[in-house]
Each structure stands twice: as C-alpha cells, then as structure tokens.
Design a protein around this motif. Structure first.
Motif, short mmCIF file in Angstrom:
data_model
loop_
_atom_site.label_atom_id
_atom_site.label_comp_id
_atom_site.label_asym_id
_atom_site.label_seq_id
_atom_site.Cartn_x
_atom_site.Cartn_y
_atom_site.Cartn_z
N UNK B 318 0.77 -1.27 0.10
CA UNK B 318 -0.15 -0.26 -0.06
C UNK B 318 0.73 1.21 0.27
N UNK B 319 2.18 1.25 -0.55
CA UNK B 319 2.77 2.44 -0.87
C UNK B 319 3.27 2.26 -2.15
N UNK B 320 2.46 2.99 -3.01
CA UNK B 320 2.87 2.84 -4.50
C UNK B 320 2.43 3.84 -5.23
N UNK B 321 2.60 3.83 -6.50
CA UNK B 321 2.25 5.14 -7.20
C UNK B 321 1.06 5.27 -8.13
N UNK B 322 0.14 3.95 -8.10
CA UNK B 322 -0.89 4.16 -8.81
C UNK B 322 -2.17 3.57 -7.74
N UNK B 323 -2.26 2.40 -7.67
CA UNK B 323 -3.30 1.69 -6.98
C UNK B 323 -3.30 2.13 -5.49
N UNK B 325 -1.54 5.15 -4.45
CA UNK B 325 -1.16 6.44 -4.47
C UNK B 325 -1.98 7.13 -3.32
N UNK B 326 -3.06 6.92 -3.19
CA UNK B 326 -3.87 7.59 -2.22
C UNK B 326 -3.50 7.29 -0.67
N UNK B 327 -3.22 5.99 -0.53
CA UNK B 327 -2.60 5.52 0.71
C UNK B 327 -1.46 6.20 1.32
N UNK B 328 -0.53 6.68 0.15
CA UNK B 328 0.73 7.40 0.36
C UNK B 328 0.49 8.58 1.12
N UNK B 358 -5.67 6.92 -8.64
CA UNK B 358 -5.85 5.72 -7.79
C UNK B 358 -7.14 4.65 -8.43
N UNK B 359 -7.95 5.35 -8.94
CA UNK B 359 -9.14 4.48 -9.77
C UNK B 359 -8.89 4.20 -11.16
N UNK B 360 -7.77 5.14 -11.68
CA UNK B 360 -7.38 4.84 -12.96
C UNK B 360 -6.06 4.77 -13.38
N UNK B 375 6.13 13.29 -8.87
CA UNK B 375 7.50 13.13 -8.33
C UNK B 375 7.40 13.35 -6.89
N UNK B 376 6.66 14.42 -6.46
CA UNK B 376 6.63 14.64 -5.11
C UNK B 376 6.18 13.64 -4.11
N UNK B 377 5.03 13.09 -4.67
CA UNK B 377 4.34 11.92 -4.18
C UNK B 377 5.40 10.68 -3.93
N UNK B 378 6.11 10.71 -5.14
CA UNK B 378 7.17 9.45 -5.12
C UNK B 378 7.99 9.58 -4.13
N UNK B 379 8.50 10.71 -3.71
CA UNK B 379 9.57 10.87 -2.75
C UNK B 379 9.14 10.55 -1.50
N UNK B 380 7.58 10.88 -0.87
CA UNK B 380 7.18 10.48 0.09
C UNK B 380 6.95 9.03 0.13
#
Lengths: 378, 613
Positions: B318-323, B325-328, B358-360, B375-380
């Motif tokens: 649950x830390x990822x960039x698509x499915x 991402x909302x959890x991040x 997250x949904x698409x 990329x900001x989300x990815x850092x976190x």
C-alpha cells in the motif's frame, strides 16, 4: 501501431449478462437449472462456522495441561450452555476441587493435552446469497451457488461505496451537467436508486442517507466529501463492505465532472425500472467495478437489437471508437479516437509516450498519451 | 514442484531470451539477444496487466506486451494460436521464455510467531524475503485477545500463513497454542472454494507432530526447518523456498490464466520482489559493497539492502504510485507532499487528482505540473518505505550482546538497525517513476531527497526497469543475466556527497575541493545549499571536504575527508541541506530554497508543449 489494447467501462443498452452467485463456503443451493428468480430471492444458503472462544482450562483449574482431558466433564462435540461446569480438578485427597464454568455457549471443538486449552465454537452464522440479477438459473454449481442469466441493460461505474442494493430507478437531476445537491432529494425517494448528473455533494449524500435511498449514482464526487462520509481517507480502491446507510456509485471520477451523456441517456431510458446495483470495487486485486444491472422488460426483449461497435467491446483502441480522457489537462472530456501515430511523442512533462488524437465533441482535436484514455464500451 | 522447474536448458543454445514481468498495473516484456558473442537487451514493450475482467487471464497482457516487442524487433514471437514460438529460427520465436509476477496484488501472507520480536520477526523476515506482502503478524504477545486474532485471520483471507515459534528443543506449548488458534479460524483464501489454505510450519522441530495434530484436512500443512533453530541464529532459506514453491503450486495456479503462464515459462515464475532481490545481492557480492535498492511499483514499494553481507528486503504494501497512491497521501499527509512542490497548486484539486489516479492507475502525467506532483508523491512513498525498511532490518532481537568496559556508557541494545546511510556505497532506483522519469536528474533528486544518503554514495538506476527479468534470468542463465545487467541495465547517475548534521540557517556547512581531469573546483557550501557539477560517465574526481564542527562525513564531527567520486549521467551532487533533511518551516523561505534546488539540479527544463490543435 494502429490498434492498441485498452480496458474500459462497459455501458450496454442490451446485453446477455450472467451473474455468478457463490457461497464463501460450501452449502445448499435453493434452485435448479431453468428456474426463474427475482433479484431479491435467496438462491443459496449455508452456515459459517461460529465464532471461537479459546478457554485455558489448565490455568483456570490449576492443573497441568496433560491432566486437562481427564478433568473435562464434557467431550469433543458436546453442546455447552452458559453456566455449565466445564471441568473440575481432582483436588487433594478428593478435597479442594477447582472447577470452571462456561461464560459462552457453544460446542467443544477440541481439548488440548499440550496447551490445556479448550476451543469452544459458537452457534453457526447463517449466510444467504440473493439472486441479485433477476433472470433464469443457467447453471447450478453443487454446494456452491448458481449462475443466473438474463438480458439486461448493464452499466459499470468507476468507483462505488457500499455493497448490493435494489430499487426503482428515479432521476433527481434533469441534466448530466447538473450537480446533485441536497434540495433535489425528498422523502418520496426512500428505497429508490437515485440518479444525479454531475458531482454529488456531501450534503446530498447525507440527505439521501437520512431519507433512506437505496443508492445514489452520479458523475463525480469530491474527495473531501468522501472522506467526511466515510470518516477516513480511502487508501486503496478496495470497497464494498462500508456501512454508510446507502450505496454510492460515481461513473466518471473525482471532482466536478458531468456524467457521460451516453450513461445518463441510457439510465433515463430505463427510469422507473427495477434495478440491482453493487458498489463493490476492487481495482487493485484487478477484478471488480461497481455496476448497475437493469433486467429488460418483455417489451424491450421483443424489440430488435441495436448495433454495437464490436471493436470497442473487445477492448481495442482504434480510429473511430468512443473514448473518455482520464487525466489532466483534459480530464473528463469525451470524444472519438482520431489518428494514432506510431512514433513516440514528447509530452509537456518531458516524457516520451505513444499518443493518439482525440476528436472532441466540440470538434476540437487534442493529443493525449494512449494511457490517458479509456474506452466507452458497448 | 512446478513442472517447468524440471526443464533442462543448455545455456550455449540460448540466443534469444524473452522475459516478462506481470506487474500489478502493467506487464513489461524485454528481448535479450546474443549478438557478436554477447548478450544484450534489445527491445522492450508493455501492455496493461489483464487479471481483471473482461480478459481475466494474465496471458492476454503477456501476449499484448510480447506482440509490441515483436513488432519493434521485427521478430514474430506469437503464433496463430496466441502462444509464444520456441525455439528461435531466423527472425521467428525465442529460445527461452521466463517471467516474474506481482499481478493480482502479489503474494499476501500472514505470519505467526510466539514472540513478536523474535520468532515472529524471523518469520516475517522469511516471508518478506520470499517477496510476500505481510498483511498481519499474529503472536502470543500482540495484546489482542485470542478471538480477535482468530477474527483477524478470517477477515484478511491471506494466500498462506507461516507459523514459527520456539527454538529447536525448547518450549512447545506456545507454538502449539498458536496452531490451535489458527486451525479453528478455518482461513478462507482469496482464490476459489476448492483451494486449501497452505500453512508452513517453521518452528520448534520437536513440536512438529503436535502442530500437525492441531490442523485437520481443511489446510495444506508443510513443515520445514525452524526459522530460528537457536536464539542467535536465523535459518530463513527453507521457509523462503517453501513459500516460493507453494506460491507457484497454489496461489498463482488459482489466479486467472496463471496455469497457462506457468506452462509457457521455461523456469519457475518468481514473485517480482524475489527476483529483484537476487540481482541486488549479486551486485553487492561481486563488488564487495553495501548496496540499497528500491523498486517503486503501482501497488507496493520494495526496499532491498545488503549491509556487511546481510541481505534484507521489505515490501511496503500500500505504498505505491498508482493503486496505492491515495494511501501514500493518507500516510504522509498532503502538506508533507507539497513541501516538494515548487509550483502553485490547488490542494482540493490535488486531492481529487490523487483519487483519480488511484481509480485509473495506468495513466501518466501529460503536463509538467502533473509530473512535479507525481514525483513529490514518489519522494514520500520512498521515504516511508525506507523508514519501514530501517525498522525491520535489524540485528537479531532477543540475543544478549557481549559488552565490554568501553560500552559502559553506551545505551545500544540488541535489535539495532543495520542500515546505516553513512556506510552506504551504492543506491539503485528501479520502478516506473524512477526508471521512466523524463530527466535523469529527477531520478537522482528523488532518491537523494527520500533516502538522504550520507558521506559519499554512488547513485544508479535501472535503465528501463529490467531488474526483475534479470533476477529470474540469473536462476537459469547467470552469465547472460550479469552481462545484460552490467551493459544495459544499470545506469550510473553520479555521486552524492552530503554530511550528517542539522541544518542551521545561514551557517557555513563545509568547504570543498574537487580535482579531476575535467573538473577542478573549490568553494564553500552554506547550509541549505545544493550544487551540481558535471562529471561524465567514465570520469572520476577526488573530492576533499572540510566540514564545520557539527557536520560529519564519516570521519567524525568537523573532520576532513577525501573521496573518489564516480561520474555519471547526472554528475557530482554536493548537498548541504543537513541530515536529517529539513526544509525551512516558513512558506516563503521554503519556496525560495526549493526553487533554488530545482534550478541547481536542472530538474524541469522547458520542453515542447503539445497544444490543442
């Protein structure tokens, strides 16, 4: 490539649809092949093993675990009631006997001579599966459930909250661009499946729950509203077990977004019909989208079938098929696929990507990455 | 065992290798060809993974990705029946086909152990090492009541359970108690009504028979060697192997289309993280270094480390960039993400954007603004996954360490993290957002911001996300795997040099002197400053740093250090932002500093804008 594979949401005016209705554990199937069933009819039932209570008898009557079986006053399989003396120690010279009474009812499942633990299993929990889709039982899966088939109008949403619900379709909004606000809902909508247009507001959802609507379907909703309704931030799109008092389905996405015209018109055609909806969504585990299933009435079944685009139904992206753009800067716009250049193009972000041209309904053309469109199937 | 494991392959007869990785979002395919006696990666393709309806068959995505590779390579790889053509003849077919998979959310496990910090921790390490997502850990001291533990097992529906507890010859009671808890839960797995839940017992070997007694025929029980036979030692390999075997035999076989995929593959299909771990271990061993690898995917972020020869892997579910991402965003919070964004953005719109991704999950950023935010989300996501990894990768807990007089005032207890940023030599990034960043400086910046390397650290990336493929190839053709890894997979970005010490506004942090063939510089770094120097791919430079008191490059506070820095596509990065990395609290200063880092690192150069036509 002039073609590409792309998954999309299904919007079908008429399709032979089947629903697999399966028990989570083996049980009894209540129907046979050829039976006609209504959506709320129970087609299979079973009993889940009841809840388990472990009781450490050895500790409670102060004996070694190996002595527990000989101290037990009941055997494996015996039924226990609250207050029954479960075990009694042998005491010293027959005196100072310790005993323990059952605090919960159930059946003894095991008595361990290693840990001195007794497992008490509570009454079985009934599980019933409804037909969900009105139609004919096409297949019986012994001890598991049935497959029901019928001609239906079938629509998939993008995300739902809550599980299965049933009701009559009623419109609250008269236009696909009209937001669904609280004042558009009234008491007469109790138990109905309410169709909005664009974004459903948080207030409208609260009003719907108050009235007791079966489900609310609209184009979009705000993330902040969803967070408030759920009481937490939805981390992954695996839903269906929420108990908020109604089922919600958004057809397009998050934000101020109108329902696709085709979806809106198709639902309008079926206003007043009995439908079943399911908000269960599992995007991550890759299987389920929320859906609206509306069985055809006799008059519709007799009518000739309209043509559907075969290519779209196979998930093939090619010139002419209807698509929805699903990412900024054109999020939510609808159109048709125009050119599909083979070579990679550099996007504004600097990435190189395979792109396609979308001819919007306004006549304007935009270039977007192929990954950022979704087929409108059916 | 999987039938594919028995296929005999002659390495000398292998000239064309086709490999796929069925990810949770996309299926990636690569072609490796032997040219002039050398194995090289030549073409690549990808397509959406197809475990969901309407396809509900993972091989559909494989065929789509392979077809794309075939079209690009001018080689026919799929026959009229939709199957992979083997062996290669002329410009048709391939010699071997191999695959990894994390489709369908990967392998999801629960582990159970007597004591959370000991046997349960060892069991967790074994499960993570096998590439599983650990959904929950049940143990005698987890403060839950027995019925709550049982309820948890029933709710989570894991793919399998690993049970451990007790040292060999030690107490038996507690581990049998745990078995007695798991058995009545009658765990229902995710796939199919006929599927029997695999349970692996890897605890006290003397309690084996008692544990077997506790379970009935509703589960498939496999017993392997104890994961912690004695207190001071772990033996994770037998449990890991059992997990891999059961994953292939039971879990994958029940997912849509996997039976077909297994029958196609010429080597056992591995969970993706297992394969990436293999290849990272190989690099660390060969170069004799401490290495850290990360694979950021759509659903999970996997972190791998090898420190002083000890390998650890964590899978942050649950830390990822698509499915996920909302959890991040839910875990990190929006303000923490926005501290990496130098452009004006509307928070309400961003929240909706996150949910829309997250949904698409297969969409990609088209605009610069979209890319900056992603990329900001990815850092976190990387930062959070790394924190989890450091907490997990510890020395054995429960083992008393011998202490000397010199340790009298030391408060160090057992179970310290063995991950030390100062000792880290190589940091490798992999996964879509890192591998496919349009500008390699962005990849380097994301890694430096998230991992905060200290001292001198070489940065590298997986060129086109092929580490999973090479990890599984290493099992059947190690020579080809290493050749491709060194020539085509690993791209060196450069070197980051940064001191440990707190940020103090306006204060000088260190002085530097760089000398090399093409680069000769001297200067001073003020706290909060970053500098990027060009240092070519095959170049190196000597860097002498003299820190102020309170700043440490590995020799101690205020002590001079000399490094031999390796060049790369990005160059040499001097980072005086402090460790732990702090950004100024007030918004104006923060934005000014952030913008200066973005400009210095040349992160987002202007590109041609595709306008409406």
């Amino acid at each position: 490539m002039a073609k590409a594979y792309s998954p999309g949401l299904q919007i079908r005016q008429r399709v032979l649809h089947s629903s697999r209705r399966i028990l989570p554990i083996p049980g009894d199937v209540l129907g046979k092949v050829g039976d006609q069933v209504t959506s709320q009819q129970i087609v299979a039932q079973t009993f889940m093993p009841g809840d388990v209570t472990p009781i450490n008898i050895a500790n409670q009557i102060s004996v070694a675990p190996s002595e527990v079986p000989s101290c037990m006053l009941f055997s494996v399989g015996d039924e226990i009631h609250v207050g029954d003396v479960l075990a009694r120690s042998k005491g010293i010279f027959g005196f100072f006997k310790a005993e323990t009474k059952a605090k919960t009812a159930g059946t003894i499942e095991s008595i361990s001579h290693v840990t001195g633990q007794v497992i008490l299993r509570g009454a079985p929990l009934p599980i019933q599966v409804r037909a969900y889709q009105a139609g004919t039982i096409k297949e019986v899966i012994p001890e598991q459930g049935v497959v029901i088939e019928s001609e239906v109008t079938f629509l998939q949403g993008i995300l739902g909250i809550g599980g299965e619900a049933y009701g009559t379709i009623q419109f609250a909004c008269q236009d696909k661009d009209e937001p669904l606000i609280a004042s558009l809902l009234d008491e007469s909508m109790q138990g109905k499946i309410i169709i909005g247009g664009a974004r459903m507001t948080g207030e409208a959802v609260k009003r719907g729950i108050e009235i007791g609507v079966a489900a609310i379907i609209s184009g979009g909703m705000d993330d902040e509203d969803l967070k408030e309704i759920l009481g937490y931030d939805l981390g992954v799109a695996v839903t269906g077990s929420e108990h908020i008092g109604t089922t919600l389905i958004i057809t397009e996405g998050f934000g101020d977004i109108a329902m696709a015209e085709r979806t809106f018109n198709l639902l309008k055609e079926r206003e007043g019909s009995e439908a079943a909806v399911n908000g269960t969504t599992q995007i991550r585990a890759g299987v389920m989208r929320p859906e609206i299933v509306i069985p055809l009435d006799e008059k519709m079944k007799a009518a000739p079938q309209s043509e559907t685009k075969q290519a779209a139904s196979l998930g093939i992206l090619e010139t002419g098929v209807p698509v929805r753009i699903i990412r900024e800067p054109y999020f939510g716009l609808l159109g048709e696929v125009g050119e599909m250049p083979t070579e990679l193009r550099t996007l504004e972000s600097g990435s190189e990507s395979r792109v396609l041209e979308v001819v919007l309904h306004t006549g304007n053309k935009v270039i977007v990455p192929r990954a950022n469109v979704e087929l409108i199937e059916g | 065992m999987n039938s594919t494991a028995e296929k005999k392959l002659d390495p000398d007869q292998i000239n064309v290798i086709l490999a796929t990785d069925c990810g949770s979002t996309t299926t990636k395919a690569i072609l490796i060809e032997k040219k002039n006696g050398e194995y090289r990666q030549t073409f690549r393709g990808e397509a959406p993974t197809t475990v969901e309806e309407p396809a509900a068959d993972v091989t559909v995505g494989v065929v789509n990705a392979v077809t794309e590779v075939g079209e690009l390579a001018g080689r026919k790889l799929i026959d009229e029946n939709g199957e992979i053509i083997r062996p290669a003849q002329g410009d048709t077919g391939c010699d071997i086909y191999i695959s990894t998979s994390s489709a369908g959310g990967g392998l999801q496990m629960m582990v159970a152990g007597v004591v959370r910090e000991m046997s349960a921790a060892s069991a967790k390490r074994a499960a993570l090492g096998a590439g599983a997502i650990v959904m929950d850990t049940i143990c005698s001291n987890d403060k839950r009541l027995p019925h709550e533990q049982i309820q948890r097992i029933r709710e989570l529906r894991p793919d399998m359970i690993l049970l451990a507890g007790g040292t060999d010859g030690g107490t038996q009671k507690h581990v049998v108690e745990l078995a007695e808890l798991i058995a009545p839960a009658k765990p229902q797995p995710r796939f199919g009504g006929t599927y029997k839940m695999p349970i692996i017992y890897a605890g006290n070997q003397e309690a084996k028979e008692l544990v077997e007694e506790a379970f009935d025929e509703d589960v498939k029980l496999t017993t392997v060697a104890n994961v912690r036979p004695v207190l001071e030692q772990e033996n994770l390999a037998p449990a890991r192997d059992a997990i891999h075997d059961l994953f292939l035999e039971h879990v994958m076989a029940h997912a849509p289309g996997y039976n077909k995929l297994i029958s196609w593959a010429d080597a056992p299909i591995m969970p993706t993280p297992g394969a990436v771990g293999n290849i990272l271990q190989t690099i660390a061993e060969r170069q004799g270094i401490n290495a850290l690898g990360v694979d950021i995917g759509g659903a999970t972020t996997d972190v791998f480390s090898v420190f002083d020869g000890t390998f650890n892997r964590t899978v942050s579910a649950n830390l990822g960039m698509s499915y996920s991402i909302s959890n991040v965003c839910a875990s990190a919070t929006l303000p923490m993400i926005l501290r990496w964004v130098h452009l004006e953005m509307d928070p309400r719109e961003l929240q909706n954007r996150i949910k829309n991704k997250m949904i698409r999950p297969t969409t990609i950023p088209q605009t610069k603004e979209g890319l900056v935010f992603e990329q900001a989300v990815a850092r976190e996501a990387l930062r959070l996954a790394y924190i989890q990894h450091k907490e997990f990768a510890t020395t054995l807990k429960g083992v008393q360490q011998q202490r000397t007089v010199g340790d009298t005032f030391s408060q160090v207890s057992s179970g310290q993290s063995i991950v030390d940023n100062m000792k880290l030599n190589l940091l490798v990034g992999s996964g879509g957002v890192l591998s496919h960043a349009p500008n390699m400086n962005q990849t380097a910046a994301m890694m430096v911001d998230a991992f905060e390397p200290e001292g001198m650290t070489v940065l590298a990336k997986d060129s086109i996300f092929m580490m999973p493929h090479l990890g599984v190839l290493a099992q059947v053709h190690p020579h080809a795997a290493l050749q491709v890894f060194e020539r085509d997979c690993l791209i060196y970005l450069g070197t980051c040099i940064a001191p440990r010490g707190f940020y103090r506004s306006g204060r000088t942090c260190f002085q530097y002197q760089i000398s090399g063939n093409s680069l000769n510089e001297t200067g001073e770094m003020v706290c909060g400053e970053m500098k990027l120097f060009p240092l070519g791919y095959d170049e190196s430079a000597t860097v002498i740093v003299e820190p102020r008191r309170g700043y440490d490059f590995g020799a101690g506070s205020g002590k001079r250090m000399e490094f031999e820095a390796r060049g790369g596509t990005v160059g040499l990065i001097l980072d005086a932002r402090g460790r732990p990395l702090m950004v100024p609290a007030d918004e104006q200063n923060h934005l000014a500093e952030l913008t200066s880092w973005v400009e210095e690192m040349k992160l987002y150069p202007e590109t041609h804008v595709m306008a409406q036509r």
